[in-house]
Write a protein that holds these residues in place. Structure first.
Motif, short mmCIF file in Angstrom:
data_model
loop_
_atom_site.label_atom_id
_atom_site.label_comp_id
_atom_site.label_asym_id
_atom_site.label_seq_id
_atom_site.Cartn_x
_atom_site.Cartn_y
_atom_site.Cartn_z
N THR A 142 0.85 -1.18 0.00
CA THR A 142 0.00 0.00 0.00
C THR A 142 0.89 1.24 0.00
OG1 THR A 142 -0.07 0.20 2.41
CG2 THR A 142 -1.76 -1.22 1.37
N VAL A 143 0.33 2.38 -0.36
CA VAL A 143 1.09 3.63 -0.36
C VAL A 143 1.57 3.94 1.05
CG1 VAL A 143 0.95 6.12 -0.79
CG2 VAL A 143 -0.07 4.53 -2.40
N ASP A 144 0.72 3.68 2.05
CA ASP A 144 1.13 3.92 3.45
C ASP A 144 2.33 3.07 3.83
OD1 ASP A 144 -0.82 5.86 3.90
OD2 ASP A 144 -2.27 4.41 4.70
N ASP A 145 2.32 1.80 3.41
CA ASP A 145 3.46 0.92 3.71
C ASP A 145 4.73 1.40 3.00
OD1 ASP A 145 1.93 -0.72 5.33
OD2 ASP A 145 1.50 -2.16 3.73
N LEU A 146 4.58 1.85 1.76
CA LEU A 146 5.72 2.36 1.01
C LEU A 146 6.29 3.62 1.67
CD1 LEU A 146 4.31 1.91 -2.59
CD2 LEU A 146 6.22 0.64 -1.60
N ARG A 147 5.41 4.51 2.13
CA ARG A 147 5.87 5.73 2.80
C ARG A 147 6.58 5.40 4.11
NH1 ARG A 147 0.92 8.96 0.97
NH2 ARG A 147 1.80 9.99 -0.84
N SER A 157 6.37 12.26 1.35
CA SER A 157 4.97 12.58 1.64
C SER A 157 4.23 13.09 0.41
CB SER A 157 4.87 13.60 2.77
OG SER A 157 5.48 14.81 2.39
N SER A 158 4.95 13.64 -0.55
CA SER A 158 4.28 14.16 -1.75
C SER A 158 4.40 13.22 -2.94
CB SER A 158 4.87 15.53 -2.12
OG SER A 158 6.24 15.41 -2.41
N MET A 159 5.02 12.07 -2.75
CA MET A 159 5.21 11.12 -3.86
C MET A 159 3.99 10.23 -4.04
SD MET A 159 9.05 9.66 -3.31
CE MET A 159 10.49 10.70 -3.27
N ASP A 160 3.71 9.90 -5.31
CA ASP A 160 2.67 8.91 -5.57
C ASP A 160 3.31 7.52 -5.49
OD1 ASP A 160 4.08 8.56 -7.95
OD2 ASP A 160 2.49 9.34 -9.23
#
Length: 90
Positions: free
Chosen positions: A59-64, A76-79
Protein backbone atom coordinates in the motif's frame (compact mmCIF):
# COMPACT_ATOMS: atom_id res chain seq x y z
CA UNK A 1 43.05 2.25 -6.38
CA UNK A 2 43.86 5.96 -5.84
CA UNK A 3 43.87 7.11 -2.25
CA UNK A 4 41.07 9.61 -2.91
CA UNK A 5 38.69 6.83 -4.02
CA UNK A 6 39.39 4.53 -1.08
CA UNK A 7 36.00 3.89 0.56
CA UNK A 8 37.29 3.55 4.11
CA UNK A 9 38.20 0.84 6.58
CA UNK A 10 34.61 -0.36 7.10
CA UNK A 11 34.31 -1.59 3.49
CA UNK A 12 35.63 -5.13 3.22
CA UNK A 13 35.65 -5.56 -0.57
CA UNK A 14 37.00 -2.36 -2.14
CA UNK A 15 36.88 -3.71 -5.71
CA UNK A 16 33.20 -4.67 -5.56
CA UNK A 17 32.36 -1.41 -3.76
CA UNK A 18 33.93 0.68 -6.54
CA UNK A 19 32.18 -1.38 -9.23
CA UNK A 20 28.82 -0.81 -7.55
CA UNK A 21 29.51 2.92 -7.16
CA UNK A 22 30.46 3.15 -10.85
CA UNK A 23 27.09 1.56 -11.66
CA UNK A 24 25.40 4.44 -9.82
CA UNK A 25 24.56 2.81 -6.49
CA UNK A 26 24.65 4.91 -3.32
CA UNK A 27 27.63 4.71 -0.97
CA UNK A 28 25.49 3.03 1.69
CA UNK A 29 24.07 0.41 -0.66
CA UNK A 30 27.47 -0.29 -2.23
CA UNK A 31 29.09 -0.77 1.16
CA UNK A 32 26.27 -3.02 2.35
CA UNK A 33 26.55 -5.29 -0.70
CA UNK A 34 30.37 -5.33 -0.70
CA UNK A 35 30.49 -6.27 2.98
CA UNK A 36 27.86 -8.99 2.55
CA UNK A 37 29.87 -10.42 -0.35
CA UNK A 38 33.06 -10.36 1.71
CA UNK A 39 31.36 -12.26 4.55
CA UNK A 40 30.30 -15.15 2.30
CA UNK A 41 30.87 -15.33 -1.42
CA UNK A 42 29.85 -12.99 -4.20
CA UNK A 43 27.69 -15.60 -5.88
CA UNK A 44 25.77 -16.22 -2.65
CA UNK A 45 24.80 -12.58 -2.05
CA UNK A 46 21.18 -12.01 -2.98
CA UNK A 47 20.23 -15.69 -2.76
CA UNK A 48 19.53 -15.76 0.93
CA UNK A 49 17.07 -14.10 3.25
CA UNK A 50 13.33 -14.07 3.49
CA UNK A 51 10.81 -13.15 0.90
CA UNK A 52 8.77 -10.01 0.63
CA UNK A 53 6.00 -9.09 -1.76
CA UNK A 54 6.90 -6.86 -4.67
CA UNK A 55 6.62 -3.13 -3.97
CA UNK A 56 3.72 -3.00 -6.42
CA UNK A 57 1.72 -5.13 -3.96
CA UNK A 58 2.39 -2.76 -1.02
CA UNK A 59 0.00 0.00 0.00
CA UNK A 60 1.09 3.63 -0.36
CA UNK A 61 1.13 3.92 3.45
CA UNK A 62 3.46 0.92 3.71
CA UNK A 63 5.72 2.36 1.01
CA UNK A 64 5.87 5.73 2.80
CA UNK A 65 6.69 4.00 6.08
CA UNK A 66 9.57 2.11 4.45
CA UNK A 67 10.77 5.31 2.76
CA UNK A 68 10.75 7.01 6.18
CA UNK A 69 12.86 4.18 7.63
CA UNK A 70 15.41 4.78 4.86
CA UNK A 71 15.30 8.57 5.21
CA UNK A 72 14.04 9.26 1.69
CA UNK A 73 13.15 12.93 1.44
CA UNK A 74 9.99 14.16 -0.27
CA UNK A 75 8.14 10.90 0.35
CA UNK A 76 4.97 12.58 1.64
CA UNK A 77 4.28 14.16 -1.75
CA UNK A 78 5.21 11.12 -3.86
CA UNK A 79 2.67 8.91 -5.57
CA UNK A 80 2.99 5.13 -5.51
CA UNK A 81 5.16 4.88 -8.65
CA UNK A 82 7.54 7.58 -7.38
CA UNK A 83 7.83 5.86 -3.99
CA UNK A 84 8.63 2.53 -5.63
CA UNK A 85 11.28 4.17 -7.82
CA UNK A 86 12.82 5.98 -4.83
CA UNK A 87 12.93 2.78 -2.77
CA UNK A 88 14.50 0.76 -5.56
CA UNK A 89 17.18 3.35 -6.23
CA UNK A 90 18.03 4.34 -2.69
Amino acid sequence: MPASKKPGPSVKDDELYEKLRDEGNSKEKSARIANAAANTSRSEVGHRGGSSPAYEDWTVDDLRERAAELGIEGRSSMDKDALIDALRHH
